[in-house]
Design an enzyme around this catalytic site. Sequence first.
Site, short mmCIF file in Angstrom:
data_model
loop_
_atom_site.label_atom_id
_atom_site.label_comp_id
_atom_site.label_asym_id
_atom_site.label_seq_id
_atom_site.Cartn_x
_atom_site.Cartn_y
_atom_site.Cartn_z
N ASN A 4 0.83 -1.21 0.00
CA ASN A 4 0.00 0.00 0.00
C ASN A 4 0.86 1.26 0.00
O ASN A 4 1.90 1.34 0.66
CB ASN A 4 -0.99 0.01 1.17
CG ASN A 4 -0.35 -0.12 2.53
OD1 ASN A 4 0.64 -0.81 2.69
ND2 ASN A 4 -0.91 0.54 3.51
N GLU B 52 0.36 5.23 0.58
CA GLU B 52 -0.56 6.27 1.04
C GLU B 52 -0.18 7.64 0.48
O GLU B 52 0.89 7.82 -0.12
CB GLU B 52 -0.59 6.28 2.57
CG GLU B 52 -1.10 4.94 3.10
CD GLU B 52 -1.34 4.93 4.60
OE1 GLU B 52 -0.82 5.80 5.32
OE2 GLU B 52 -2.07 4.01 5.04
N CYS C 249 -4.27 0.73 -2.47
CA CYS C 249 -4.13 -0.52 -1.71
C CYS C 249 -3.11 -1.46 -2.37
O CYS C 249 -2.91 -1.45 -3.59
CB CYS C 249 -5.46 -1.27 -1.64
SG CYS C 249 -6.73 -0.43 -0.69
N GLU D 15 -3.35 -4.62 -2.89
CA GLU D 15 -3.94 -5.60 -3.82
C GLU D 15 -4.04 -5.03 -5.23
O GLU D 15 -3.75 -5.70 -6.22
CB GLU D 15 -5.35 -6.00 -3.37
CG GLU D 15 -5.40 -6.73 -2.05
CD GLU D 15 -5.57 -5.80 -0.85
OE1 GLU D 15 -5.01 -4.68 -0.87
OE2 GLU D 15 -6.26 -6.18 0.09
N CYS E 167 -11.21 -2.86 -3.91
CA CYS E 167 -10.30 -3.87 -4.48
C CYS E 167 -11.08 -5.09 -4.97
O CYS E 167 -10.79 -5.64 -6.03
CB CYS E 167 -9.25 -4.29 -3.45
SG CYS E 167 -7.97 -3.04 -3.22
N1 THU Z 1 -5.21 -1.26 2.68
C1 THU Z 1 -4.70 -2.12 1.76
O1 THU Z 1 -3.63 -1.91 1.21
N2 THU Z 1 -5.41 -3.24 1.49
C2 THU Z 1 -6.57 -3.60 2.11
O2 THU Z 1 -7.08 -4.66 1.86
C3 THU Z 1 -7.19 -2.69 3.07
C4 THU Z 1 -6.48 -1.42 3.32
C5 THU Z 1 -4.43 -0.09 3.04
C6 THU Z 1 -4.96 1.23 2.62
C7 THU Z 1 -4.37 2.14 3.67
O3 THU Z 1 -3.07 2.52 3.29
C8 THU Z 1 -4.27 1.30 4.91
O4 THU Z 1 -4.34 -0.05 4.45
C9 THU Z 1 -5.34 1.58 5.92
O5 THU Z 1 -6.59 1.54 5.37
#
Ligand code: THU
Length: 139
Positions: A55, A57, A66, A68, A102
């Site tokens: 991920n 941000e 995300c 995925e 996702c």
């Molecule tokens: N996040 C993911 O990368 N995958 C998920 O399945 C759920 C959430 C990330 C997005 C964000 O950077 C952090 O987790 C908190 O939501």
Amino acid sequence: MAKISSMPASRSKILSKELVRAVKQSVKTAYAPYSKIRVGAGVLCKDGRIYTGSNIENSSYSLTMCAERIALFKALSEGERKFQVLLVYSPQIDFILPCGACLQVISEFAPNIMVVTMNKTAEFRFHPLKTLLTKPFIT
Ligand code: THU
């Protein structure tokens, strides 16, 4: 990792140690200074190749991507179209599952994919995508 051998053969076969290792490695590249939740994901394609993502941000929050989707988009942009397994992992959240956005994206390209999640001690849970998103948006 050791738990793989104690799984039913049909499941352990699709969950290679290589995929687990790659996903654990990908978590290290996560950029998550805001939520502090680091996520790693890996897609295993039918040709055996693995593409990982973590991920990323953004200070605007909503532009965050995300793990995925990054893994899947990397695979797609390399021309992959056939997928077997998506493994997702977070050291902060045991058995993390893909968010709704996702799931919708994954369902477009891999409606029959097996989503696998794990905890820190490498115990696994298996969820066919169709059980996580029963009614995807379809035009
Ligand atoms: N996040 C993911 O990368 N995958 C998920 O399945 C759920 C959430 C990330 C997005 C964000 O950077 C952090 O987790 C908190 O939501």
